[in-house]
Scaffold this motif. Structure first.
Motif, PDB file in Angstrom:
ATOM      1  N   GLN A 280       0.828  -1.306  -0.060  1.00 23.72           N
ATOM      2  CA  GLN A 280      -0.106  -0.073  -0.080  1.00 23.72           C
ATOM      3  C   GLN A 280       0.842   1.196  -0.021  1.00 23.72           C
ATOM      4  OE1 GLN A 280      -2.473  -0.145   3.380  1.00 23.72           O
ATOM      5  NE2 GLN A 280      -3.604  -2.172   2.693  1.00 23.72           N
ATOM      6  N   ILE A 281       1.804   1.427   0.863  1.00 22.46           N
ATOM      7  CA  ILE A 281       2.729   2.540   1.175  1.00 22.46           C
ATOM      8  C   ILE A 281       3.426   2.879  -0.156  1.00 22.46           C
ATOM      9  CG2 ILE A 281       4.691   1.525   2.132  1.00 22.46           C
ATOM     10  CD1 ILE A 281       4.413   3.978   4.203  1.00 22.46           C
ATOM     11  N   VAL A 282       4.090   1.708  -0.984  1.00 25.81           N
ATOM     12  CA  VAL A 282       4.936   1.910  -2.058  1.00 25.81           C
ATOM     13  C   VAL A 282       4.089   2.215  -3.311  1.00 25.81           C
ATOM     14  CG1 VAL A 282       5.065  -0.386  -2.866  1.00 25.81           C
ATOM     15  CG2 VAL A 282       7.083   1.059  -2.914  1.00 25.81           C
ATOM     16  N   GLU A 283       2.901   1.759  -3.349  1.00 25.32           N
ATOM     17  CA  GLU A 283       2.026   2.038  -4.446  1.00 25.32           C
ATOM     18  C   GLU A 283       1.503   3.237  -4.347  1.00 25.32           C
ATOM     19  OE1 GLU A 283      -0.449  -1.164  -5.198  1.00 25.32           O
ATOM     20  OE2 GLU A 283       0.847  -2.418  -6.492  1.00 25.32           O
ATOM     21  N   ALA A 284       1.192   4.123  -3.066  1.00 28.14           N
ATOM     22  CA  ALA A 284       1.025   5.492  -2.721  1.00 28.14           C
ATOM     23  C   ALA A 284       1.881   6.182  -3.104  1.00 28.14           C
ATOM     24  CB  ALA A 284       0.370   5.464  -1.563  1.00 28.14           C
ATOM     25  N   ALA A 285       3.058   5.922  -3.638  1.00 25.24           N
ATOM     26  CA  ALA A 285       4.224   6.974  -3.770  1.00 25.24           C
ATOM     27  C   ALA A 285       3.914   7.727  -4.872  1.00 25.24           C
ATOM     28  CB  ALA A 285       5.712   6.153  -3.639  1.00 25.24           C
ATOM     29  N   GLU A 286       4.364   8.829  -5.132  1.00 26.28           N
ATOM     30  CA  GLU A 286       4.390   9.860  -6.211  1.00 26.28           C
ATOM     31  C   GLU A 286       5.467   9.711  -7.056  1.00 26.28           C
ATOM     32  OE1 GLU A 286       3.762  13.756  -4.655  1.00 26.28           O
ATOM     33  OE2 GLU A 286       1.730  13.123  -3.735  1.00 26.28           O
ATOM     34  N   ARG A 287       5.249   8.932  -8.280  1.00 28.61           N
ATOM     35  CA  ARG A 287       6.379   8.427  -9.013  1.00 28.61           C
ATOM     36  C   ARG A 287       6.899   9.795  -9.896  1.00 28.61           C
ATOM     37  NH1 ARG A 287       6.686   3.433 -10.578  1.00 28.61           N
ATOM     38  NH2 ARG A 287       8.899   4.100 -10.863  1.00 28.61           N
ATOM     39  N   GLY A 288       8.205   9.765 -10.404  1.00 30.24           N
ATOM     40  CA  GLY A 288       8.946  10.720 -10.941  1.00 30.24           C
ATOM     41  C   GLY A 288       8.788  10.379 -12.559  1.00 30.24           C
ATOM     42  N   ALA A 290       8.842   8.570 -16.078  1.00 30.71           N
ATOM     43  CA  ALA A 290       8.641   7.214 -16.464  1.00 30.71           C
ATOM     44  C   ALA A 290       9.948   6.564 -17.115  1.00 30.71           C
ATOM     45  CB  ALA A 290       7.290   6.969 -17.345  1.00 30.71           C
ATOM     46  N   ASP A 291      10.699   7.489 -17.568  1.00 26.06           N
ATOM     47  CA  ASP A 291      11.906   7.011 -18.101  1.00 26.06           C
ATOM     48  C   ASP A 291      13.199   7.045 -17.271  1.00 26.06           C
ATOM     49  OD1 ASP A 291      12.183   9.811 -17.915  1.00 26.06           O
ATOM     50  OD2 ASP A 291      13.048  10.035 -20.113  1.00 26.06           O
ATOM     51  N   ARG A 292      13.000   7.406 -16.074  1.00 26.47           N
ATOM     52  CA  ARG A 292      14.044   7.410 -15.251  1.00 26.47           C
ATOM     53  C   ARG A 292      13.985   6.198 -14.119  1.00 26.47           C
ATOM     54  NH1 ARG A 292      14.612  12.918 -12.539  1.00 26.47           N
ATOM     55  NH2 ARG A 292      15.630  13.598 -14.676  1.00 26.47           N
ATOM     56  N   PRO A 293      14.990   5.407 -14.153  1.00 19.92           N
ATOM     57  CA  PRO A 293      14.740   4.210 -13.142  1.00 19.92           C
ATOM     58  C   PRO A 293      14.673   4.661 -11.633  1.00 19.92           C
ATOM     59  CG  PRO A 293      17.090   4.244 -14.084  1.00 19.92           C
ATOM     60  CD  PRO A 293      16.243   5.237 -14.796  1.00 19.92           C
ATOM     61  N   GLU A 294      13.896   4.100 -10.735  1.00 22.54           N
ATOM     62  CA  GLU A 294      13.778   4.145  -9.415  1.00 22.54           C
ATOM     63  C   GLU A 294      13.937   2.718  -8.788  1.00 22.54           C
ATOM     64  OE1 GLU A 294      11.375   8.234  -8.666  1.00 22.54           O
ATOM     65  OE2 GLU A 294      10.159   6.612  -9.371  1.00 22.54           O
ATOM     66  N   PHE A 295      15.029   2.060  -8.964  1.00 18.80           N
ATOM     67  CA  PHE A 295      15.285   0.485  -8.388  1.00 18.80           C
ATOM     68  C   PHE A 295      14.518   0.429  -7.060  1.00 18.80           C
ATOM     69  CE2 PHE A 295      18.078   0.202 -12.496  1.00 18.80           C
ATOM     70  CZ  PHE A 295      17.048  -0.207 -13.302  1.00 18.80           C
ATOM     71  N   GLU A 296      15.074   1.148  -6.148  1.00 21.29           N
ATOM     72  CA  GLU A 296      14.620   1.165  -5.055  1.00 21.29           C
ATOM     73  C   GLU A 296      13.083   0.755  -4.763  1.00 21.29           C
ATOM     74  OE1 GLU A 296      17.247   3.056  -1.648  1.00 21.29           O
ATOM     75  OE2 GLU A 296      17.136   4.393  -3.371  1.00 21.29           O
ATOM     76  N   TRP A 297      12.490   1.568  -5.353  1.00 23.89           N
ATOM     77  CA  TRP A 297      10.981   1.516  -5.467  1.00 23.89           C
ATOM     78  C   TRP A 297      10.623   0.210  -5.979  1.00 23.89           C
ATOM     79  CZ3 TRP A 297       7.172   1.154  -8.698  1.00 23.89           C
ATOM     80  CH2 TRP A 297       5.730   1.450  -8.396  1.00 23.89           C
ATOM     81  N   GLU A 298      10.943   0.053  -7.176  1.00 27.31           N
ATOM     82  CA  GLU A 298      10.709  -1.137  -7.820  1.00 27.31           C
ATOM     83  C   GLU A 298      11.030  -2.353  -7.168  1.00 27.31           C
ATOM     84  OE1 GLU A 298       9.384  -1.112 -11.103  1.00 27.31           O
ATOM     85  OE2 GLU A 298       9.817   0.831 -12.019  1.00 27.31           O
ATOM     86  N   ASP A 299      12.208  -2.582  -6.578  1.00 28.21           N
ATOM     87  CA  ASP A 299      12.435  -3.726  -5.667  1.00 28.21           C
ATOM     88  C   ASP A 299      11.523  -3.959  -4.679  1.00 28.21           C
ATOM     89  OD1 ASP A 299      14.604  -4.335  -7.621  1.00 28.21           O
ATOM     90  OD2 ASP A 299      16.159  -3.265  -6.355  1.00 28.21           O
ATOM     91  N   ALA A 300      11.253  -2.701  -3.858  1.00 27.43           N
ATOM     92  CA  ALA A 300      10.255  -2.747  -2.560  1.00 27.43           C
ATOM     93  C   ALA A 300       9.049  -3.322  -2.904  1.00 27.43           C
ATOM     94  CB  ALA A 300      10.304  -1.481  -1.900  1.00 27.43           C
ATOM     95  N   ARG A 301       8.476  -2.729  -4.291  1.00 26.44           N
ATOM     96  CA  ARG A 301       7.149  -3.521  -4.758  1.00 26.44           C
ATOM     97  C   ARG A 301       7.401  -4.775  -5.034  1.00 26.44           C
ATOM     98  NH1 ARG A 301       4.579  -3.794  -9.731  1.00 26.44           N
ATOM     99  NH2 ARG A 301       2.508  -3.446  -9.367  1.00 26.44           N
TER     100      ARG A 301
END
Length: 478
Positions: A280-288, A290-301
């Protein structure tokens, strides 16, 4: 068998103590650093107490010094600091761990005076202090010091952490602090956070700069720094105590919308068996972007999805990371979870995607490091005009990888770096470019057909015609 002239401990012992002493006196003449090491060795041989006195004397001298340390003197300073650190651990620590612990606190506290007069862009000096902070843990354990006293010392150190020398100190000392020390440290930090912010009169405030919103005052910076120290310290204590809710409490709702912070919280919730909340908390984050990797967020999800047994969604997320950003790690993790034989078909499809990717340099690096050398060579031959000779950190290992079986592709990668260095007059690269040209000559002997590309002789003639006056390059090719 080593020669009797080889410099090693066994051969030097054969000279005898008297001769070695004479040589050491000669070597130390005019060399302050060597003299300090010899004095320290003599003090350590007498007693740990003598070694301690010698170390304290040196630490005080370093602290008092105001001479600027440029890059030429930095190595000597690092050696000096490392000598003192090792002496604390090796000479004093075994006999008197409490004294050694006190010395190590004094040693790490030197960071403020050292960094005030030097540049550490290479990170070598802070590395010594980080090692000293790690030594604190072992010395504290051996000294069996009082947990509350250790917490008080830790508290003072954290407030003085202006240069990062005490980063991760709580995690390092958590074993020695124990529950009692962590609780005491936490309470001191909370008490400090509840104290009213000191307000200075306008005439007492020191202006240190300007921003778009107006002047920047020193006291504002100090107050913000203190608030940040408290928040990070309380977060580290929460981690040490395994208290996820206390960690989350350090961030307001707005902060949890940042992908990096959301990912940190999500990872901890997943580890605590609260994967629903983590997702819930990771999917509620406001993403930057789309073409910029945010691997910490991806890996947590992905971790939260796996913990919830939503394997298909986790696999889809891994594939998406690979497809969007050519993430080698995510593709390997995706393939590892596929049934036997399915992975071969999927890998082939993935490498097809890499070959057609818009980012040529990234695609080439992926194929060479996977490794899929046949595909990497094919990509170079098809799109040699896209080779960026400035990207030596990619093209050098790519050329090395291809040189065995794909000599023409390796040659084209080398030529791109040569031409860039010469066209842009990058004199600092001439030595490397000259080496690449010699490598091209060696490869050419085993290339039967250059196809649409220049032969080595034609390339060499063109370079001489275009850059013949750049003698500092050609002198390296002789």
């Amino acid at each position: 068998m080593a020669s009797k002239n080889t410099l090693n401990a066994q051969n030097l012992e054969a000279l005898g103590a008297a001769r070695l002493a004479e040589l050491l006196m000669e070597i130390s003449s005019g060399d302050a650093a060597v003299k300090r090491r010899l004095r320290l060795a003599l003090a350590g041989a007498r007693s740990p107490a003598d070694a301690s006195r010698e170390i304290r004397k040196r630490l005080a001298a370093i602290s008092r010094s105001s001479a600027f340390i440029d890059w030429q003197k930095r190595r000597a300073l690092v050696d000096d600091l490392e000598t003192q650190r090792r002496a604390i651990v090796d000479h004093v620590g075994p006999a008197d761990p409490k004294e050694a612990l006190d010395l190590m606190w004094s040693f790490t506290a030197l960071a403020a005076s050292v960094f005030a007069r030097c540049d550490d862009s290479s990170g070598t000096i802070i590395g010594v202090f980080h090692q000293g902070a790690k030594d604190l843990a072992r010395l504290a354990e051996n000294a069996r010091c009082n947990a509350v006293e250790l917490a008080d010392r830790t508290y003072q150190a954290l407030l003085a952490n202006n240069y990062g020398q005490y980063d991760h100190l709580i995690a390092t000392l958590s074993g020695s602090l124990g529950d009692a020390g962590l609780v005491h440290l936490k309470q001191r930090l909370i008490t400090l956070s509840n104290e009213p912010t000191k307000k200075l009169a306008d005439h007492e405030r020191r202006k240190i700069g300007w921003s778009s919103s107006g002047p920047i005052f020193e006291d504002d910076i100090q107050n913000r720094h203190q608030a940040s120290v408290i928040r990070f310290a309380l977060s580290d204590i929460a981690d040490a105590q395994g208290d996820v809710d206390a960690f989350i409490a350090q961030y307001d709702t707005r902060a949890t919308k940042f992908p990096k912070i959301a990912a940190e919280i999500s990872r901890r919730l997943t580890a605590a068996g609260r994967a629903d909340e983590a997702l819930q908390i990771v999917e509620a984050a406001e993403r930057g972007r789309a073409d910029r990797p945010e691997f910490e967020w991806e890996d947590a999800r992905i971790a939260a999805l796996d913990a919830l047994s939503r394997s298909e969604e986790a696999q889809s997320a891994r594939w998406s990371c690979f497809e969007r950003f050519l993430s080698e790690r995510h593709l390997r993790e995706h393939l590892k979870r596929l049934p036997d034989f399915d992975d071969i078909e999927v890998e082939t499809r993935a490498l097809d995607i890499v070959e057609s990717h818009a980012n040529f340099q990234q695609a080439l690096w992926f194929l060479a490091s996977w490794p899929a050398l046949d595909r990497a060579a094919k990509l170079v031959l098809q799109r040699s005009q896209d080779l960026d000779g400035d990207r030596y950190e990619i093209l050098t290992p790519v050329a090395e990888s291809l040189a065995g079986k794909h000599r023409l592709a390796a040659t084209l990668a080398l030529r791109a770096m040569i031409e860039f260095a010469l066209d842009q007059s990058r004199t600092s690269r001439y030595r490397h470019a000259a080496r690449h040209l010699l490598e091209c000559a060696g490869l050419a002997a085993n290339i039967a057909d250059f196809g649409k590309h220049e032969t080595h002789q034609a390339f060499l003639a063109r370079m001489r015609g275009k850059h013949g006056k750049k003698t500092s390059f050609w002198s390296n090719t002789a």
